[in-house]
Motif scaffolding. Structure first.
Motif, mmCIF file in Angstrom:
data_model
loop_
_atom_site.group_PDB
_atom_site.id
_atom_site.type_symbol
_atom_site.label_atom_id
_atom_site.label_comp_id
_atom_site.label_asym_id
_atom_site.label_seq_id
_atom_site.Cartn_x
_atom_site.Cartn_y
_atom_site.Cartn_z
ATOM 1 N N THR A 108 41.899 -79.187 84.150
ATOM 2 C CA THR A 108 40.906 -79.470 85.185
ATOM 3 C C THR A 108 41.521 -79.559 86.581
ATOM 4 O O THR A 108 40.808 -79.782 87.550
ATOM 5 C CB THR A 108 40.188 -80.801 84.885
ATOM 6 O OG1 THR A 108 41.163 -81.845 84.750
ATOM 7 C CG2 THR A 108 39.396 -80.696 83.600
ATOM 8 N N VAL A 136 39.637 -74.411 79.342
ATOM 9 C CA VAL A 136 39.127 -74.149 80.683
ATOM 10 C C VAL A 136 37.674 -73.679 80.634
ATOM 11 O O VAL A 136 36.900 -73.929 81.572
ATOM 12 C CB VAL A 136 40.013 -73.107 81.400
ATOM 13 C CG1 VAL A 136 39.959 -71.756 80.707
ATOM 14 C CG2 VAL A 136 39.620 -72.978 82.860
ATOM 15 N N ARG A 161 35.898 -76.156 83.145
ATOM 16 C CA ARG A 161 36.090 -75.567 84.472
ATOM 17 C C ARG A 161 35.241 -76.261 85.538
ATOM 18 O O ARG A 161 35.657 -76.425 86.685
ATOM 19 C CB ARG A 161 35.754 -74.074 84.432
ATOM 20 C CG ARG A 161 36.055 -73.351 85.745
ATOM 21 C CD ARG A 161 35.543 -71.917 85.720
ATOM 22 N NE ARG A 161 36.133 -71.121 84.669
ATOM 23 C CZ ARG A 161 37.313 -70.508 84.763
ATOM 24 N NH1 ARG A 161 38.020 -70.627 85.861
ATOM 25 N NH2 ARG A 161 37.757 -69.789 83.768
ATOM 26 N N ARG A 182 36.733 -79.004 87.762
ATOM 27 C CA ARG A 182 37.790 -78.745 88.731
ATOM 28 C C ARG A 182 37.284 -78.987 90.144
ATOM 29 O O ARG A 182 36.095 -78.829 90.426
ATOM 30 C CB ARG A 182 38.267 -77.292 88.605
ATOM 31 C CG ARG A 182 39.089 -77.001 87.352
ATOM 32 C CD ARG A 182 39.557 -75.561 87.341
ATOM 33 N NE ARG A 182 40.521 -75.335 86.278
ATOM 34 C CZ ARG A 182 41.151 -74.186 86.079
ATOM 35 N NH1 ARG A 182 40.911 -73.149 86.870
ATOM 36 N NH2 ARG A 182 42.013 -74.074 85.097
ATOM 37 N N THR A 188 38.213 -73.757 91.443
ATOM 38 C CA THR A 188 37.418 -73.424 90.284
ATOM 39 C C THR A 188 38.073 -72.342 89.446
ATOM 40 O O THR A 188 38.049 -72.362 88.230
ATOM 41 C CB THR A 188 36.021 -72.965 90.713
ATOM 42 O OG1 THR A 188 35.404 -73.998 91.482
ATOM 43 C CG2 THR A 188 35.151 -72.646 89.506
#
Length: 333
Positions: A251, A319, A323, A326, A331
């Protein structure tokens, strides 16, 4: 005609395959509205199975499952485990019953033991009485007969009850399951992002599994009527601290030494995170974290027996699930 009477009574296949067809199988799924249940119903709907989604409470809890199959293929039926007739109606016309109920906390209607143990036994008993061919029960790694984890103890006794009433049942013990909107890596990552706190319990170890691998395992068990008790998990074993480091890297939230690790006392965690922010884990979930949730060294990992020869690794797929956590300018890699 009752809703149960609308369930297919023949096993003749129809259609060219896929969601807009009938594969010839009727499957009852208990615990269908949860994280694992939703993924399983989606997978079964894709093959053209007719799925009875047994639910407790309000019908809206299973509304999100209806688009996962063609018209008439997703059949919601309300049941009360304390009313055997309602349970019988929800499974009597199925060739396979899948029990995914695994509530981690007590409710006003059911304790952890009632929701996990007694319910599993009652489902197995009625399924056997109804002549169901295949009963699949989802358990967990780390089941035990003593200790202070109500959930692990209830899961152990559930296995005993299932085999007592349905000796040919399939019991699948799985590690913590991760995927979109789970209560595992998602909860841990969200807490670390918002509060800079994470719950760690010593050097306890866990052996997780990706939701895709677990669904493949369940589909195999449904198709081939496997009998016995099996362990399924990935090849990777983490401590909670190592897992947190992996999640922070995925992250891009790694703050070095800025993340606080809560080990004791629990009341601080509950005060600051659970009560005030309505985020986090229950008391029993925290207690459960001190026990290893891994395949014992003297037992096998049976994932390969269910056709999963290359388990998905968290570092590879994480991820895709995290994602969105993040920072805005990070990103993408």
């Amino acid at each position: 005609m009752s809703l149960a009477g609308k369930i297919a009574t023949t096993v003749q296949k129809s259609g060219s395959g896929g969601r807009s067809s009938f594969a010839g199988s009727v499957i009852s799924v208990f615990g269908s509205s949860g994280f694992i249940g939703t993924n399983l119903v989606n997978s079964l709907g894709r093959t053209g199975s007719q799925i009875i989604v047994a639910y407790r409470g309000e019908p809206k809890k299973v509304n999100h499952l209806k688009p996962l199959g063609d018209l008439g293929q997703i059949v919601p039926i309300n049941y009360d485990i304390k009313n055997p007739d309602s349970v019988y109606a929800a499974l009597s016309k199925s060739s396979t019953v899948v029990n995914l109920i695994g509530k981690r906390w007590s409710t006003k209607s059911y304790t952890i033991n009632e929701g996990n143990n007694l319910t599993a036994g009652e489902l197995a008993r009625i399924a056997k009485q109804a002549g169901v061919q295949n009963f699949i029960h989802l358990s967990t790694l780390g089941v035990r007969e003593d200790g202070d984890s109500e959930w692990l103890i209830a899961k152990q006794h559930a296995e005993y009850n299932v085999l007592k009433y349905f000796p040919e049942a399939t019991i699948i013990r799985t590690g913590p399951v991760y995927g979109h909107n789970d209560r595992f890596i998602t909860t841990t990552s969200v807490l670390a992002r918002i509060n800079k706190f994470a719950i760690l319990r010593g050097s306890s170890i866990i052996q997780p599994i990706c939701i895709d691998d677990l669904i493949s395992t369940l589909n195999y068990a449904i198709k081939y009527s496997v009998t016995g008790v099996y362990n399924v998990a990935s090849d990777q074993i983490y401590t909670y601290e190592n897992l947190l480091k992996v999640l922070l890297e995925i992250t891009k939230l790694d703050r070095g030494n800025d993340t606080k690790y809560f080990t004791q006392p629990y009341y601080l965690y509950k005060m600051f995170l659970y009560n005030l922010l309505n985020q986090g884990l229950t008391n029993d979930e925290i207690r459960t974290m001190k026990y290893p949730l891994v395949i014992p060294t003297n037992e096998e990992n049976h994932l390969g027996l269910f056709g999963v020869t290359s388990p998905i690794q968290l570092e590879q797929i994480g991820v895709a699930y995290l994602r969105y956590l993040r920072p805005g300018n990070e990103t993408f890699d």
